[in-house]
Design a protein around this motif. Structure first.
Motif, mmCIF file in Angstrom:
data_model
loop_
_atom_site.group_PDB
_atom_site.id
_atom_site.type_symbol
_atom_site.label_atom_id
_atom_site.label_comp_id
_atom_site.label_asym_id
_atom_site.label_seq_id
_atom_site.Cartn_x
_atom_site.Cartn_y
_atom_site.Cartn_z
ATOM 1 N N ALA A 83 0.855 -1.180 0.000
ATOM 2 C CA ALA A 83 0.000 0.000 0.000
ATOM 3 C C ALA A 83 0.893 1.232 0.000
ATOM 4 C CB ALA A 83 -0.901 0.009 1.227
ATOM 5 N N VAL A 84 0.461 2.267 -0.675
ATOM 6 C CA VAL A 84 1.217 3.508 -0.700
ATOM 7 C C VAL A 84 1.138 4.161 0.673
ATOM 8 C CG1 VAL A 84 1.393 5.793 -1.745
ATOM 9 C CG2 VAL A 84 0.813 3.807 -3.160
ATOM 10 N N ALA A 85 2.254 4.645 1.146
ATOM 11 C CA ALA A 85 2.317 5.320 2.445
ATOM 12 C C ALA A 85 3.106 6.611 2.276
ATOM 13 C CB ALA A 85 2.985 4.427 3.476
ATOM 14 N N ASP A 86 2.917 7.526 3.201
ATOM 15 C CA ASP A 86 3.744 8.731 3.193
ATOM 16 C C ASP A 86 5.195 8.331 3.379
ATOM 17 O OD1 ASP A 86 1.564 10.435 2.905
ATOM 18 O OD2 ASP A 86 1.246 10.556 5.070
ATOM 19 N N ASP A 87 6.088 9.195 2.963
ATOM 20 C CA ASP A 87 7.508 8.910 3.096
ATOM 21 C C ASP A 87 7.848 8.692 4.569
ATOM 22 O OD1 ASP A 87 10.086 8.487 2.255
ATOM 23 O OD2 ASP A 87 10.623 10.609 2.366
ATOM 24 N N VAL A 88 8.069 7.443 4.930
ATOM 25 C CA VAL A 88 8.282 7.062 6.323
ATOM 26 C C VAL A 88 9.633 6.376 6.447
ATOM 27 C CG1 VAL A 88 7.396 5.627 8.211
ATOM 28 C CG2 VAL A 88 5.802 6.742 6.656
ATOM 29 N N ALA A 89 10.354 6.673 7.506
ATOM 30 C CA ALA A 89 11.606 5.971 7.773
ATOM 31 C C ALA A 89 11.302 4.492 7.996
ATOM 32 C CB ALA A 89 12.274 6.567 9.008
ATOM 33 N N PRO A 90 12.205 3.598 7.641
ATOM 34 C CA PRO A 90 11.955 2.160 7.826
ATOM 35 C C PRO A 90 11.606 1.830 9.275
ATOM 36 C CG PRO A 90 13.907 2.503 6.503
ATOM 37 C CD PRO A 90 13.501 3.856 7.024
ATOM 38 N N ILE A 91 10.521 1.100 9.453
ATOM 39 C CA ILE A 91 10.067 0.687 10.780
ATOM 40 C C ILE A 91 9.264 -0.603 10.644
ATOM 41 C CG2 ILE A 91 7.945 2.039 10.692
ATOM 42 C CD1 ILE A 91 8.327 2.562 13.713
ATOM 43 N N VAL A 92 9.277 -1.417 11.687
ATOM 44 C CA VAL A 92 8.501 -2.649 11.737
ATOM 45 C C VAL A 92 7.624 -2.599 12.981
ATOM 46 C CG1 VAL A 92 8.596 -5.157 11.961
ATOM 47 C CG2 VAL A 92 10.310 -3.964 10.569
ATOM 48 N N ALA A 93 6.367 -3.003 12.846
ATOM 49 C CA ALA A 93 5.446 -3.025 13.985
ATOM 50 C C ALA A 93 4.719 -4.365 14.026
ATOM 51 C CB ALA A 93 4.430 -1.897 13.881
ATOM 52 N N VAL A 94 4.573 -4.910 15.227
ATOM 53 C CA VAL A 94 3.817 -6.140 15.440
ATOM 54 C C VAL A 94 2.598 -5.776 16.271
ATOM 55 C CG1 VAL A 94 3.836 -8.448 16.452
ATOM 56 C CG2 VAL A 94 5.910 -7.532 15.389
ATOM 57 N N ALA A 95 1.407 -6.204 15.834
ATOM 58 C CA ALA A 95 0.179 -5.854 16.552
ATOM 59 C C ALA A 95 -0.751 -7.057 16.604
ATOM 60 C CB ALA A 95 -0.531 -4.698 15.857
ATOM 61 N N LEU A 96 -1.608 -7.062 17.599
ATOM 62 C CA LEU A 96 -2.625 -8.089 17.765
ATOM 63 C C LEU A 96 -3.933 -7.389 18.068
ATOM 64 C CD1 LEU A 96 -3.255 -11.158 18.109
ATOM 65 C CD2 LEU A 96 -2.930 -10.777 20.547
ATOM 66 N N GLN A 97 -4.962 -7.731 17.328
ATOM 67 C CA GLN A 97 -6.278 -7.122 17.532
ATOM 68 C C GLN A 97 -7.242 -8.187 18.023
ATOM 69 O OE1 GLN A 97 -7.874 -4.855 14.246
ATOM 70 N NE2 GLN A 97 -9.927 -5.554 14.731
ATOM 71 N N LEU A 98 -7.903 -7.903 19.116
ATOM 72 C CA LEU A 98 -8.877 -8.825 19.685
ATOM 73 C C LEU A 98 -10.263 -8.221 19.535
ATOM 74 C CD1 LEU A 98 -6.921 -9.633 22.945
ATOM 75 C CD2 LEU A 98 -6.996 -10.987 20.845
ATOM 76 N N ASP A 99 -11.165 -8.960 18.941
ATOM 77 C CA ASP A 99 -12.536 -8.498 18.764
ATOM 78 C C ASP A 99 -13.456 -9.257 19.700
ATOM 79 O OD1 ASP A 99 -11.730 -6.784 16.748
ATOM 80 O OD2 ASP A 99 -12.071 -8.275 15.178
ATOM 81 N N GLY A 100 -14.462 -8.592 20.205
ATOM 82 C CA GLY A 100 -15.434 -9.218 21.095
ATOM 83 C C GLY A 100 -16.643 -9.736 20.328
ATOM 84 N N ASN A 101 -17.548 -10.349 21.051
ATOM 85 C CA ASN A 101 -18.781 -10.821 20.436
ATOM 86 C C ASN A 101 -19.842 -9.720 20.491
ATOM 87 O OD1 ASN A 101 -19.789 -10.815 23.039
ATOM 88 N ND2 ASN A 101 -19.779 -13.034 23.252
ATOM 89 N N HIS A 102 -21.028 -10.015 19.984
ATOM 90 C CA HIS A 102 -22.084 -9.003 19.902
ATOM 91 C C HIS A 102 -22.526 -8.500 21.278
ATOM 92 C CE1 HIS A 102 -24.415 -12.591 20.782
ATOM 93 N NE2 HIS A 102 -25.404 -11.802 21.134
ATOM 94 N N ALA A 103 -22.340 -9.308 22.308
ATOM 95 C CA ALA A 103 -22.775 -8.918 23.653
ATOM 96 C C ALA A 103 -21.664 -8.235 24.453
ATOM 97 C CB ALA A 103 -23.260 -10.146 24.415
ATOM 98 N N GLY A 104 -20.456 -8.218 23.910
ATOM 99 C CA GLY A 104 -19.341 -7.612 24.630
ATOM 100 C C GLY A 104 -18.872 -8.419 25.822
ATOM 101 N N ASP A 105 -19.072 -9.753 25.767
ATOM 102 C CA ASP A 105 -18.640 -10.610 26.874
ATOM 103 C C ASP A 105 -17.129 -10.541 27.057
ATOM 104 O OD1 ASP A 105 -21.248 -11.478 27.264
ATOM 105 O OD2 ASP A 105 -21.023 -13.168 25.890
ATOM 106 N N PRO A 106 -16.660 -10.469 28.297
ATOM 107 C CA PRO A 106 -15.214 -10.401 28.540
ATOM 108 C C PRO A 106 -14.551 -11.758 28.305
ATOM 109 C CG PRO A 106 -16.402 -10.500 30.609
ATOM 110 C CD PRO A 106 -17.448 -10.398 29.526
#
Length: 119
Positions: A83-106
């Motif tokens: 994907a095209v990005a603004d001129d950015v210095a080289p960087i690496v990022a690791v991320a984890l996204q957690l999604d809940g259910n429709h009721a928002g149960d923990p």
């Protein structure tokens, strides 16, 4: 995993989903098309899981090579464009996204031993 290098962003993104018409299963992120199904039937029971993701950055794209869940390796071999990005210095990022259910149960998630290697 996201890699910014100059004016491009490369991303390895994979998602396990347990709701929807093709669930449960795995999807990957394509910056030009959104989430796409991998046609890998993969029910997961509650509990502890080990996950490994393997990919590489080429001059034009990211190759999502394989992923391993609980000792079972799934070879994917998909080239995903950058994907095209603004001129950015080289960087690496690791991320984890957690999604809940429709009721928002923990729920509880523990993440251990995150390792990022480069060749």
């Amino acid at each position: 995993v996201s890699v910014w290098d100059g004016s491009y962003r490369y991303e390895w993104a994979i998602q396990w989903t347990n709701v929807g018409r093709s669930a449960p299963g795995w999807r990957y992120w394509d910056p030009s098309a959104g989430w796409l199904w991998l046609d890998i039937d993969a029910p997961l029971d509650p509990g502890t899981h080990r996950f490994e993701l393997s990919g590489s950055v080429t001059p034009r794209a990211v190759e999502l090579e394989s992923f391993t869940i609980d000792g079972t390796t799934h070879v994917v071999g998909i080239d995903v464009g950058s994907a095209v990005a603004d001129d950015v210095a080289p960087i690496v990022a690791v991320a984890l996204q957690l999604d809940g259910n429709h009721a928002g149960d923990p729920y509880t998630v523990t993440i251990r031993n995150v390792t990022l290697t480069s060749n």
